[in-house]
Design a protein around this motif. Sequence first.
Motif, PDB file in Angstrom:
ATOM      1  N   GLN A 156       7.809  -8.456  -7.393  1.00  0.00           N
ATOM      2  CA  GLN A 156       7.570  -8.084  -8.872  1.00  0.00           C
ATOM      3  C   GLN A 156       6.044  -7.643  -9.138  1.00  0.00           C
ATOM      4  N   ALA A 157       5.101  -8.263  -8.455  1.00  0.00           N
ATOM      5  CA  ALA A 157       3.901  -7.853  -8.609  1.00  0.00           C
ATOM      6  C   ALA A 157       3.567  -6.552  -7.976  1.00  0.00           C
ATOM      7  N   ILE A 158       4.042  -6.402  -6.737  1.00  0.00           N
ATOM      8  CA  ILE A 158       4.023  -4.856  -6.041  1.00  0.00           C
ATOM      9  C   ILE A 158       4.572  -3.830  -7.265  1.00  0.00           C
ATOM     10  N   GLY A 159       5.834  -4.206  -7.684  1.00  0.00           N
ATOM     11  CA  GLY A 159       6.264  -3.228  -8.634  1.00  0.00           C
ATOM     12  C   GLY A 159       5.291  -2.875  -9.945  1.00  0.00           C
ATOM     13  N   PHE A 160       4.794  -3.957 -10.352  1.00  0.00           N
ATOM     14  CA  PHE A 160       3.720  -3.934 -11.365  1.00  0.00           C
ATOM     15  C   PHE A 160       2.647  -3.129 -11.164  1.00  0.00           C
ATOM     16  N   TYR A 161       1.888  -3.251 -10.131  1.00  0.00           N
ATOM     17  CA  TYR A 161       0.854  -2.581  -9.746  1.00  0.00           C
ATOM     18  C   TYR A 161       1.158  -1.005  -9.479  1.00  0.00           C
ATOM     19  N   GLU A 162       2.424  -0.783  -8.628  1.00  0.00           N
ATOM     20  CA  GLU A 162       2.766   0.602  -8.603  1.00  0.00           C
ATOM     21  C   GLU A 162       3.141   1.323  -9.884  1.00  0.00           C
ATOM     22  N   HIS A 163       3.543   0.515 -10.950  1.00  0.00           N
ATOM     23  CA  HIS A 163       3.932   1.189 -12.123  1.00  0.00           C
ATOM     24  C   HIS A 163       2.728   1.524 -12.688  1.00  0.00           C
ATOM     25  N   PHE A 164       1.677   0.839 -12.556  1.00  0.00           N
ATOM     26  CA  PHE A 164       0.208   1.045 -12.955  1.00  0.00           C
ATOM     27  C   PHE A 164      -0.555   2.157 -12.201  1.00  0.00           C
ATOM     28  N   GLY A 165       0.012   2.548 -11.152  1.00  0.00           N
ATOM     29  CA  GLY A 165      -0.725   3.508 -10.389  1.00  0.00           C
ATOM     30  C   GLY A 165      -1.322   3.302  -9.054  1.00  0.00           C
ATOM     31  N   PHE A 166      -1.165   2.015  -8.493  1.00  0.00           N
ATOM     32  CA  PHE A 166      -1.797   1.613  -7.340  1.00  0.00           C
ATOM     33  C   PHE A 166      -0.913   1.974  -6.156  1.00  0.00           C
ATOM     34  N   ARG A 167      -1.444   2.358  -5.212  1.00  0.00           N
ATOM     35  CA  ARG A 167      -0.787   2.538  -3.892  1.00  0.00           C
ATOM     36  C   ARG A 167      -1.065   1.905  -2.771  1.00  0.00           C
ATOM     37  N   THR A 168      -0.289   1.356  -1.852  1.00  0.00           N
ATOM     38  CA  THR A 168      -0.689   0.621  -0.810  1.00  0.00           C
ATOM     39  C   THR A 168      -1.199   1.474   0.276  1.00  0.00           C
ATOM     40  N   VAL A 169      -2.291   0.985   0.837  1.00  0.00           N
ATOM     41  CA  VAL A 169      -3.370   1.754   1.712  1.00  0.00           C
ATOM     42  C   VAL A 169      -3.412   1.080   3.092  1.00  0.00           C
ATOM     43  N   SER A 170      -2.871  -0.278   3.090  1.00  0.00           N
ATOM     44  CA  SER A 170      -3.037  -0.901   4.402  1.00  0.00           C
ATOM     45  C   SER A 170      -2.248  -2.075   4.071  1.00  0.00           C
ATOM     46  N   ARG A 171      -2.067  -3.016   5.180  1.00  0.00           N
ATOM     47  CA  ARG A 171      -1.250  -4.059   5.124  1.00  0.00           C
ATOM     48  C   ARG A 171      -2.079  -5.197   6.143  1.00  0.00           C
ATOM     49  N   SER A 172      -1.918  -6.435   5.982  1.00  0.00           N
ATOM     50  CA  SER A 172      -2.407  -7.558   6.904  1.00  0.00           C
ATOM     51  C   SER A 172      -1.259  -8.353   7.118  1.00  0.00           C
ATOM     52  N   GLU A 173      -1.052  -9.024   8.311  1.00  0.00           N
ATOM     53  CA  GLU A 173      -0.003  -9.867   8.614  1.00  0.00           C
ATOM     54  C   GLU A 173      -0.445 -11.366   7.955  1.00  0.00           C
ATOM     55  N   VAL A 174      -1.370 -11.532   7.651  1.00  0.00           N
ATOM     56  CA  VAL A 174      -1.583 -13.165   7.338  1.00  0.00           C
ATOM     57  C   VAL A 174      -2.445 -12.720   5.918  1.00  0.00           C
ATOM     58  N   ASP A 175      -2.376 -13.809   5.336  1.00  0.00           N
ATOM     59  CA  ASP A 175      -3.284 -14.004   4.045  1.00  0.00           C
ATOM     60  C   ASP A 175      -4.621 -14.314   4.350  1.00  0.00           C
ATOM     61  N   GLY A 176      -5.520 -14.530   3.316  1.00  0.00           N
ATOM     62  CA  GLY A 176      -7.051 -14.810   3.649  1.00  0.00           C
ATOM     63  C   GLY A 176      -7.283 -16.113   4.331  1.00  0.00           C
ATOM     64  N   MET A 177      -6.370 -16.916   4.204  1.00  0.00           N
ATOM     65  CA  MET A 177      -6.496 -18.293   5.052  1.00  0.00           C
ATOM     66  C   MET A 177      -5.771 -18.180   6.154  1.00  0.00           C
ATOM     67  N   GLY A 178      -5.319 -17.311   6.606  1.00  0.00           N
ATOM     68  CA  GLY A 178      -4.560 -17.034   7.920  1.00  0.00           C
ATOM     69  C   GLY A 178      -3.118 -17.629   7.962  1.00  0.00           C
ATOM     70  N   LYS A 179      -2.653 -17.806   6.707  1.00  0.00           N
ATOM     71  CA  LYS A 179      -1.198 -18.381   6.555  1.00  0.00           C
ATOM     72  C   LYS A 179      -0.479 -17.098   6.826  1.00  0.00           C
ATOM     73  N   PRO A 180       0.972 -17.204   7.190  1.00  0.00           N
ATOM     74  CA  PRO A 180       1.554 -16.214   7.297  1.00  0.00           C
ATOM     75  C   PRO A 180       2.494 -15.613   6.275  1.00  0.00           C
TER      76      PRO A 180
END
Length: 149
Positions: free
Chosen positions: A115-139
């Motif tokens: 839902q959040a991805i769709g929200f930001y894409e609707h606003f014009g944001f585009r994915t430029v890269s991806r990380s396998e884990v979050d900022g705390m190293g969680k999966p």
Amino acid sequence: MQVQQQVYTARPEDYAFLTEVWEASVRATHHFLTEEDILFYKPLVRDEYLQQVELRYVKDENGRIAGFVGTAEGKVEMLFVHPESRGQGIGKKLLQYAVDALQANAVDVNEQNEQAIGFYEHFGFRTVSRSEVDGMGKPYPILHMQLPR
């Protein structure tokens, strides 16, 4: 409920309620997180993360915080809307404010939060890269999104 048009600057005395909004929003939208994860992040949000960003919020018709956005260095670090206030344009209002007034042009989003991805894409944001884990190293993979220049 109708959202008020004014955007307020959060102060430390607002942090407890902002954390309540964060938790209610996460429980309603981040179904991939475990109860243990929510309990892990909650004190970090309340005691650390809120202090690290420029915070703005809007109130509902009863004067309660309905949603908030936190930015730092041109990036939306957090945007949460209370579940009772979803679908009223609050997220859009806060994101527009972050982009226009706070010069935010980037955001990180959990890959499982479609839902959040769709929200930001609707606003014009585009994915430029991806990380396998979050900022705390969680999966929990993170999509790094930006507004086109």
